[in-house]
Design a protein around this motif. Structure first.
Motif, PDB file in Angstrom:
ATOM      1  N   PRO A  63       0.450  -1.318  -0.390  1.00 34.74           N
ATOM      2  CA  PRO A  63      -0.138  -0.388  -0.062  1.00 34.74           C
ATOM      3  C   PRO A  63       0.884   0.786   0.064  1.00 34.74           C
ATOM      4  CG  PRO A  63      -0.773  -1.406   1.641  1.00 34.74           C
ATOM      5  CD  PRO A  63       0.604  -2.089   0.854  1.00 34.74           C
ATOM      6  N   SER A  81       2.042   5.066   0.492  1.00 37.69           N
ATOM      7  CA  SER A  81       1.856   5.845   1.983  1.00 37.69           C
ATOM      8  C   SER A  81       1.061   7.398   1.607  1.00 37.69           C
ATOM      9  CB  SER A  81       3.578   5.740   2.964  1.00 37.69           C
ATOM     10  OG  SER A  81       4.226   6.407   2.223  1.00 37.69           O
ATOM     11  N   GLY A  88      -6.140   7.428   1.792  1.00 37.00           N
ATOM     12  CA  GLY A  88      -4.452   7.075   3.018  1.00 37.00           C
ATOM     13  C   GLY A  88      -4.951   5.435   2.604  1.00 37.00           C
ATOM     14  N   PRO A  89      -3.043   5.231   3.754  1.00 34.84           N
ATOM     15  CA  PRO A  89      -3.131   3.825   4.318  1.00 34.84           C
ATOM     16  C   PRO A  89      -4.222   3.740   5.881  1.00 34.84           C
ATOM     17  CG  PRO A  89      -1.215   5.215   4.818  1.00 34.84           C
ATOM     18  CD  PRO A  89      -2.311   6.081   3.655  1.00 34.84           C
ATOM     19  N   HIS A  99      -4.333   1.468  -1.555  1.00 36.77           N
ATOM     20  CA  HIS A  99      -3.852   1.685  -0.590  1.00 36.77           C
ATOM     21  C   HIS A  99      -4.461   0.653   0.879  1.00 36.77           C
ATOM     22  CE1 HIS A  99      -2.475   5.834  -0.932  1.00 36.77           C
ATOM     23  NE2 HIS A  99      -3.343   5.691  -1.221  1.00 36.77           N
TER      24      HIS A  99
END
Length: 249
Positions: free
Chosen positions: A18, A20, A109-110, A168
């Motif tokens: 994934p 960052s 996002g992650p 992600h």
């Protein structure tokens, strides 16, 4: 011993870790330009054509709103044409404003996904997300107990959202709701529902029939608090399923 098999290296390269850096997803620059330029132009053209036809429409004995068309036709030139163009542009801008609010936008996002539609923002942690999918014009995120963490109704490009979620590490389901088979149609006095759910379903049916979207969404939330997931079909019939509580090992 490390394998030098090219096929093995190729298969591993297809599933990168994934990313960052958060990914922003929403309408493209071209889509927004078409929206904000197209609607004002269409509005101006439409109102100008109406102003040209006002006298003719006012002469038709069966035409509705004859008083309005007579008033428009009585305006002198160039005031009539200028006024029609200005009002048309303003009407087009108003339509574009409300149309843009219908776009679903996201910063994925992650650690979390921040999702916005119609001025309302929801933040969903990645760790809490067990499934993401498209349900018609809805973007849905489910938790590990199968409850809905978010349901966003609006316009979005499913392919772009799927790519961003998968980038992600979110579990995107291309075939839709993994619990679709659990839904059943709601009918009055149906067994299996928790206490108070039938009253909420009846109130929500009334809200749907009256087109009261905010009330319908509030009642959806109240049903979710009882462990009941609800959605409606194109005929406004309500379908429901229970959540699946997680168990601790």
């Amino acid at each position: 011993m490390t394998s030098d098999n090219p096929a093995s290296r190729s298969s591993l390269s297809k599933t990168p870790p994934p990313s960052s850096a958060p990914t922003t997803v929403g309408p493209t620059t071209g889509e927004r330009a078409l929206l904000w330029a197209g609607f004002p132009v269409l509005g101006a053209v439409a109102l100008w054509l109406v102003s040209r036809a006002a006298a003719w429409v006012a002469s038709l004995p069966w035409a509705p709103m004859q008083g309005v068309f007579k008033l428009v036709a009585s305006a002198p030139e160039p005031l009539l044409s200028i006024g029609a163009l200005v009002v048309g542009v303003l009407a087009g801008l108003a339509i574009a404003f409300f149309a843009e609010r219908e776009y679903v936008t996201a910063d994925i996002g992650p650690d979390q996904a921040v999702l916005t539609v119609d001025g309302v923002t929801r933040t969903v942690p990645r760790a809490a997300t067990a499934a993401v999918f498209q349900d018609g014009k809805n973007l849905v995120l489910l938790g590990h107990d199968s409850a809905e963490l978010a349901r966003l109704h609006g316009d979005f490009d499913a392919k772009r959202f799927a790519a961003a979620f998968e980038q992600h590490g979110y579990p995107w389901h291309p075939d839709g709701d993994p619990y679709a088979a659990d839904f059943r149609r709601w009918v009055a006095a149906q067994p299996g529902l928790p206490a108070g759910a039938h009253a909420l379903f009846k109130a929500r049916a009334h809200a749907l029939n009256k087109g009261e979207k905010q009330d319908a969404e509030q009642l959806r939330t109240e049903l979710a608090e009882l462990g009941v997931i609800v959605r409606e079909d194109k005929h406004k019939a309500q379908h429901w399923r229970p959540t699946r509580p997680t168990t601790d090992d």
